[in-house]
Design an enzyme around this catalytic site. Structure first.
Site, PDB file in Angstrom:
ATOM      1  N   ASN A  99      28.012 -78.943   1.450  1.00  0.00           N
ATOM      2  CA  ASN A  99      28.413 -80.350   1.277  1.00  0.00           C
ATOM      3  C   ASN A  99      29.938 -80.381   1.160  1.00  0.00           C
ATOM      4  O   ASN A  99      30.582 -79.327   1.105  1.00  0.00           O
ATOM      5  CB  ASN A  99      27.728 -80.982   0.063  1.00  0.00           C
ATOM      6  CG  ASN A  99      28.050 -80.247  -1.218  1.00  0.00           C
ATOM      7  OD1 ASN A  99      29.201 -80.173  -1.626  1.00  0.00           O
ATOM      8  ND2 ASN A  99      27.028 -79.678  -1.844  1.00  0.00           N
ATOM      9  N   VAL A 137      19.702 -74.119   1.763  1.00  0.00           N
ATOM     10  CA  VAL A 137      20.301 -72.865   2.226  1.00  0.00           C
ATOM     11  C   VAL A 137      21.609 -72.587   1.479  1.00  0.00           C
ATOM     12  O   VAL A 137      21.954 -71.418   1.221  1.00  0.00           O
ATOM     13  CB  VAL A 137      20.469 -72.886   3.761  1.00  0.00           C
ATOM     14  CG1 VAL A 137      21.514 -73.849   4.225  1.00  0.00           C
ATOM     15  CG2 VAL A 137      20.724 -71.487   4.303  1.00  0.00           C
ATOM     16  N   ASP A 138      22.313 -73.620   1.098  1.00  0.00           N
ATOM     17  CA  ASP A 138      23.548 -73.477   0.326  1.00  0.00           C
ATOM     18  C   ASP A 138      23.282 -72.750  -1.002  1.00  0.00           C
ATOM     19  O   ASP A 138      23.956 -71.765  -1.357  1.00  0.00           O
ATOM     20  CB  ASP A 138      24.111 -74.898   0.079  1.00  0.00           C
ATOM     21  CG  ASP A 138      25.537 -74.923  -0.436  1.00  0.00           C
ATOM     22  OD1 ASP A 138      26.156 -73.852  -0.561  1.00  0.00           O
ATOM     23  OD2 ASP A 138      26.034 -76.048  -0.705  1.00  0.00           O
ATOM     24  N   THR A 147      19.279 -80.733   8.851  1.00  0.00           N
ATOM     25  CA  THR A 147      17.887 -81.170   9.054  1.00  0.00           C
ATOM     26  C   THR A 147      17.018 -81.039   7.802  1.00  0.00           C
ATOM     27  O   THR A 147      15.811 -81.283   7.870  1.00  0.00           O
ATOM     28  CB  THR A 147      17.216 -80.410  10.217  1.00  0.00           C
ATOM     29  OG1 THR A 147      17.061 -79.038   9.856  1.00  0.00           O
ATOM     30  CG2 THR A 147      18.027 -80.528  11.496  1.00  0.00           C
TER      31      THR A 147
HETATM   32  N1  AR6 Z   1      17.675 -69.350   5.423  1.00  0.00           N
HETATM   33  C1  AR6 Z   1      17.659 -70.148   6.520  1.00  0.00           C
HETATM   34  N2  AR6 Z   1      17.411 -71.474   6.461  1.00  0.00           N
HETATM   35  C2  AR6 Z   1      17.170 -72.013   5.253  1.00  0.00           C
HETATM   36  C3  AR6 Z   1      17.173 -71.260   4.061  1.00  0.00           C
HETATM   37  C4  AR6 Z   1      17.441 -69.870   4.178  1.00  0.00           C
HETATM   38  N3  AR6 Z   1      17.473 -69.063   3.107  1.00  0.00           N
HETATM   39  N4  AR6 Z   1      16.884 -72.103   3.026  1.00  0.00           N
HETATM   40  C5  AR6 Z   1      16.689 -73.333   3.546  1.00  0.00           C
HETATM   41  N5  AR6 Z   1      16.858 -73.279   4.897  1.00  0.00           N
HETATM   42  P1  AR6 Z   1      19.384 -77.913   3.812  1.00  0.00           P
HETATM   43  P2  AR6 Z   1      21.290 -79.888   4.958  1.00  0.00           P
HETATM   44  C6  AR6 Z   1      16.732 -74.370   5.893  1.00  0.00           C
HETATM   45  O1  AR6 Z   1      18.740 -78.976   3.009  1.00  0.00           O
HETATM   46  O2  AR6 Z   1      20.180 -80.738   5.471  1.00  0.00           O
HETATM   47  C7  AR6 Z   1      22.515 -78.671   0.019  1.00  0.00           C
HETATM   48  O3  AR6 Z   1      22.229 -79.112  -1.285  1.00  0.00           O
HETATM   49  C8  AR6 Z   1      15.969 -75.613   5.537  1.00  0.00           C
HETATM   50  O4  AR6 Z   1      14.562 -75.383   5.608  1.00  0.00           O
HETATM   51  O5  AR6 Z   1      19.675 -76.618   3.151  1.00  0.00           O
HETATM   52  O6  AR6 Z   1      22.457 -79.617   5.860  1.00  0.00           O
HETATM   53  C9  AR6 Z   1      24.007 -78.723   0.344  1.00  0.00           C
HETATM   54  O7  AR6 Z   1      24.803 -78.447  -0.795  1.00  0.00           O
HETATM   55  C10 AR6 Z   1      16.435 -76.553   6.639  1.00  0.00           C
HETATM   56  O8  AR6 Z   1      15.727 -76.282   7.846  1.00  0.00           O
HETATM   57  O9  AR6 Z   1      20.815 -78.430   4.440  1.00  0.00           O
HETATM   58  C11 AR6 Z   1      24.166 -80.143   0.799  1.00  0.00           C
HETATM   59  O10 AR6 Z   1      24.334 -81.035  -0.296  1.00  0.00           O
HETATM   60  C12 AR6 Z   1      17.898 -76.133   6.848  1.00  0.00           C
HETATM   61  O11 AR6 Z   1      18.026 -74.871   6.184  1.00  0.00           O
HETATM   62  C13 AR6 Z   1      22.873 -80.439   1.512  1.00  0.00           C
HETATM   63  O12 AR6 Z   1      21.899 -79.554   0.939  1.00  0.00           O
HETATM   64  C14 AR6 Z   1      18.925 -77.095   6.275  1.00  0.00           C
HETATM   65  O13 AR6 Z   1      18.449 -77.686   5.088  1.00  0.00           O
HETATM   66  C15 AR6 Z   1      22.968 -80.139   2.994  1.00  0.00           C
HETATM   67  O14 AR6 Z   1      21.807 -80.590   3.635  1.00  0.00           O
END
Ligand code: AR6
Length: 171
Positions: free
Chosen positions: A25, A34-35, A119
């Site tokens: 973010n 993932v973050d 996503t």
């Molecule tokens: N490895 C690969 N992909 C992953 C992992 C992992 N270990 N964990 C989750 N994913 P999101 P955004 C996938 O929500 O939509 C955070 O709080 C997950 O299933 O992580 O860009 C940040 O700080 C999904 O397909 O990221 C921001 O505030 C993808 O990663 C916000 O979320 C992205 O999901 C960013 O939201």
């Protein structure tokens, strides 16, 4: 693309590549998804370096060390939050991919792994996001023959299928 682009299902924190990308973010101070997984696996020194960066605009990218991760670097990019698609979201998502590729390339990286940016919590429609991601990565690979490998690391099978389908249409 001669195997230089691959789509896999897995956990990006386990990838021993030159750089993994973090769907961050704009504060760059951590979060869920993932973050959160990347910060947990990298350890507290990653957050300490992120504090020195003073955030990052949506679609831009900043690079740090990987600390306890097997990856050498982490490229942090805040993707767009989906607000219906009329707020420049597609262009901002493309910017996130292209600026992440460029930041890693400029640091000397030749192998990279991406998660599916925007996503999850940010609710960007999966099929449209996959099309933008794959198109932008394939364009970059064509422009940079010395980039050895870019992997899309999908956390679940639905996400993997969406990226595979986008790739079939774009290859
Ligand atoms: N490895 C690969 N992909 C992953 C992992 C992992 N270990 N964990 C989750 N994913 P999101 P955004 C996938 O929500 O939509 C955070 O709080 C997950 O299933 O992580 O860009 C940040 O700080 C999904 O397909 O990221 C921001 O505030 C993808 O990663 C916000 O979320 C992205 O999901 C960013 O939201």
């Amino acid at each position: 693309m001669n195997g230089r682009f691959t789509i896999e299902q897995g956990d990006i924190t386990t990838y021993a590549v030159d750089a993994i990308v973090n769907a961050a973010n704009t504060t760059l101070l951590g979060g869920g998804g993932v973050d959160g997984a990347i910060h947990r696996a990298a350890g507290p020194d990653l957050l300490a370096e992120c504090r020195t960066l003073h955030g990052c605009d949506t679609g831009e990218a900043k690079i740090t060390g990987g600390y306890r991760l097997p990856a050498r670097y982490v490229v942090h990019t805040p993707g767009p939050i989906w607000h219906g698609g009329t707020h420049g979201e597609p262009q901002l998502l493309e910017n996130s991919y292209r600026n992440s590729l460029t930041a890693a390339w400029n640091a000397g990286c030749r192998t990279m792994a991406f998660p599916s940016i925007s996503t999850g919590v940010y609710r960007f429609p999966l099929d449209q996001a996959a099309h933008i991601a794959v198109r932008t990565i394939l364009d970059f690979l064509r422009e940079h023959p010395e980039m050895n490998r870019v992997t899309m690391v999908c956390f679940d099978s639905r996400t993997r299928r969406a990226y595979e389908s986008a790739y079939q249409k774009l290859r």
